[in-house]
Design a protein around this motif. Structure first.
Motif, short mmCIF file in Angstrom:
data_model
loop_
_atom_site.label_atom_id
_atom_site.label_comp_id
_atom_site.label_asym_id
_atom_site.label_seq_id
_atom_site.Cartn_x
_atom_site.Cartn_y
_atom_site.Cartn_z
N ARG A 142 1.00 -1.21 0.02
CA ARG A 142 0.06 0.01 0.05
C ARG A 142 0.95 1.20 0.05
O ARG A 142 0.51 2.27 -0.54
CB ARG A 142 -0.92 -0.01 1.26
N LYS B 147 0.89 6.84 -0.34
CA LYS B 147 -0.07 5.83 -1.12
C LYS B 147 0.38 5.37 -2.34
O LYS B 147 0.75 6.15 -3.18
CB LYS B 147 -1.62 6.27 -1.20
N ASP C 124 -0.36 1.72 -3.40
CA ASP C 124 -1.19 0.84 -3.99
C ASP C 124 -1.00 -0.33 -5.02
O ASP C 124 -1.53 0.05 -6.03
CB ASP C 124 -2.54 1.60 -4.36
N ASP D 258 -4.99 9.07 -4.49
CA ASP D 258 -4.45 7.73 -5.01
C ASP D 258 -3.39 8.08 -5.76
O ASP D 258 -3.20 9.31 -6.44
CB ASP D 258 -5.42 6.99 -5.97
#
Length: 658
Positions: A199, A240, A242, A301
């Motif tokens: 993550r 982040k 991800d 994101d």
């Protein structure tokens, strides 16, 4: 966390142009969505400092028109920092070189709890290191691999022991501090191979002063899950990433490091390891404190942030402002109607309903009606090229389902080439990742419509969080804008009886779901008593289609029977006087004290991630009441309930046994 209203005091509204003033409002609205205590009235009051341009009566409407646009609270903090605001001093009330005599900065004892919730799912195994060894240079280093425990257990213990951290993690050397791995582990080791979810990555730089580090993090809008003061010379930004696999993780971390270096922000290159340790907030470290500065800042994101960087640190190019006088001279044509009186080309439509409504079958019926130029629920459909993205049903079963619906509708298959099916069961990804792949794959095909079924398969974030859902639905806008398609998708109802709600309020989760699409068609079940007069429909379920339309006047609700696998419009009016199923019983039931207590418990259970606490602001939003009214409601609960009590502490609400 930092008081955003204190930051706002450092910004002079008269120094901003109109666009910058709007950005401040958007940033404050985003902060409110994230749980900060701020409202449109605060934006209004601050704007009065520019009396020459101040206009009363415009703020509330603008506030509720703001959707997620990449502008968030970081915009406010960045502008404030440019004008002398020092957020780190604001948190502690101390200067950098001050010694904290009592060990705990005021209002920071929930840092441990908030940090865990921001970074981890409740079942994630969190790796914490408390043992340390002092090196020859006087610094401290981790002495072992530490211990692992689930985030849920750690948070429960923190609450159980009333925030006494050493009862949760054990004794530690207060001169050394405590470390935590930023990614969850499998409990078998602490290498990259033991990381279960890729993550985050850690960004750290101790070559510049702390204020400069924090200013750069905000200025570049890094997609941070958390920002932590290490108690030393550096700010720790948990960014982040991800990534789906280690290759993608390494590529993204490399891009991040190169970007920061180009911005004259020297980063610690040792932090490329996914199993890297960071500093755990809520911990003493010598005369300083490891504490939480902020959570969920910057872009939501990595992919969106990367696009922002590649666009020269500019947001997506905005269209020009147009004079209506010039528009009148050459009025644009309206987009054609795909579903007559309901939906135009390039617009979005939500079909909502309960699990028994046959929503997927209704979307297949719609796909066929659009491909063949037929009617759907009595509405005329323009012949169109349709892409049906099937996310839930295996491919062969879905193809048979489409053929069965064709047969049941008794429609000749004249234009099968207009209906394309993309089966992605087992391949679904969060919409932020899927959107660019959809655009890349289908852009040359010139589709008119995309049907996405079901939407929960590609949803990311908390469906009850307005900010998360706004970011999610923004991906829909990207599809419709870049491809020129209409987007049609389905979503489920919230729990409980829906008869007492408006059609727009029945979909589960944040109200953004209901307010984002241009058209909502909601399916609610009716009592089917037509068998008393007509045996033909006695084995069918009955439904009413109610619409909420942005572009067209309301239509008269459409009643239908669902006889597997298709819906049949009730052209004979057999259901005109039918009531919502179970609604009469629901209406007749008087509200009792037990009901009042239960609605508080239901609210808590809905909003909590782990059964331990919720944000007070979220509960107030749930009941659509102010914070003071909520506190009265909780006091009344505590006086009446014999089982539980609700306690408030620093913006959080905890549920405990009496």
């Amino acid at each position: 966390m930092v008081d955003i209203l204190q930051a706002l005091n450092f910004i002079d509204p008269s120094s901003l142009d109109y666009g910058e003033w709007l950005e401040v409002g958007m940033g404050l609205k985003s902060a409110a969505n994230d749980g900060y205590v701020v409202s449109w009235q605060d934006w209004d009051e601050w704007s009065k400092r520019d009396p020459a341009r101040y206009q009363a009566g415009v703020f509330e409407k603008k506030w509720y028109s703001f959707n997620s646009s990449g502008i968030n609270k970081a915009t406010v903090f960045y502008r404030a920092i440019q004008n002398g605001f020092e957020p780190l001093n604001e948190i502690t009330g101390l200067e950098w070189n001050d010694v904290i005599d009592d060990g705990i900065p005021p209002q920071k004892d929930n840092d441990f709890l908030v940090y865990l919730r921001a970074l981890f799912d409740k079942e994630d195994q969190v790796s914490i290191v408390t043992k340390s060894v002092q090196l020859e240079n006087g610094k401290y280093s981790p002495a072992d691999r530490g211990f692992n425990e689930s985030a849920k257990e750690l948070m429960a213990d923190f609450i159980k022991y009333d925030g006494e951290i050493e009862n949760v993690i054990g004794d530690y050397n207060h001169d050394a501090g405590v470390w935590v791995r930023i990614n969850p582990v499998d409990g078998q080791g602490v290498s990259n191979n033991n990381i279960t979810k890729l993550r985050y990555t850690l960004i750290e730089s101790d070559e510049t002063d702390l204020e400069t580090q924090l200013e750069t993090i905000y200025k570049l809008r890094l997609p941070c899950a958390a920002i932590v003061n290490s108690g030393g010379r550096s700010i720790h930004a948990v960014v982040k990433v991800d990534a789906e696999d280690l290759d993608e993780y390494n590529r993204r971390v490399q891009f991040l490091h190169k970007t920061l270096e180009k911005q004259n922000f020297p980063v610690d290159k040792q932090n490329k390891n996914a199993a890297r340790l960071s500093r755990l907030p809520g911990i003493d470290r010598g005369n300083e404190r490891q504490y939480l500065i902020d959570i969920h800042t910057g872009y939501g994101d990595f992919a969106t942030w990367q696009e922002y960087v590649e666009n020269g640190f500019n947001d997506i190019e905005l269209p020009e402002i147009k004079s209506f006088k010039e528009v009148l001279e050459n009025m644009p044509e309206l987009a054609p109607e795909l579903i007559k009186g309901v939906l135009r080309q390039g617009h979005k439509m939500l079909v909502s309903g309960s699990s028994k409504a046959g929503k997927s079958f209704s979307l297949i019926e719609l796909g066929i009606a659009l491909a063949e130029g037929k009617t759907w629920f009595g509405f005329e459909c323009r012949k169109s090229k349709v892409l049906y993205i099937n996310l839930e049903i295996d491919e062969s079963s879905f193809m048979h389902r489409v053929k069965n619906v064709y047969d049941a509708l008794n429609i000749e298959i004249d234009s099968p080439e207009n209906l394309r099916i993309w089966s992605l069961r087992g391949k679904a990804q969060p919409m932020q990742k899927l959107t660019p792949k959809i655009i890349s794959r289908i852009q040359p095909e010139n589709y008119d419509v995309i049907i996405l079924d079901p939407v929960y398969k590609v949803q990311s974030g908390d469906e009850n969080a307005a900010g998360d859902i706004a970011a999610f639905t923004n991906q829909f806008d990207k599809l419709t804008t870049e491809l020129g398609v209409s987007l049609i998708y389905c979503h489920h109802h919230s729990k409980g009886n829906q008869g007492g709600k408006r059609a727009i309020d029945r979909a589960s989760g944040s109200g953004v779901f209901a307010r984002d699409p241009d058209a909502i068609l909601d399916m609610i079940e009716l009592e089917n008593k037509t068998y008393q007069h007509n045996d033909k429909y006695k084995d069918c379920s009955a439904w009413r289609i109610e619409g909420t339309l942005r572009e067209f006047p309301p239509f008269k609700p459409v009643n239908v029977f669902f006889r597997f696998p298709v819906h049949e419009v009730d052209y004979f009016g057999l259901l005109d006087n039918a009531e919502y199923r179970n609604y009469a019983a629901f209406q007749a039931k008087p509200k009792t004290i037990e009901d009042s207590l239960e609605e508080i418990d239901q609210c808590f259970d809905l909003l909590t991630d782990d059964g331990t606490f919720v944000h007070e602001s979220d509960m107030a939003k749930y009941f659509n009441i102010g914070s003071e009214t909520l506190r009265k409601k909780l006091r009344t609960y505590n006086n009446l309930s014999t089982e539980y009590t609700y306690k408030r502490s620093k913006g959080l609400v905890f549920k405990e046994n009496k």
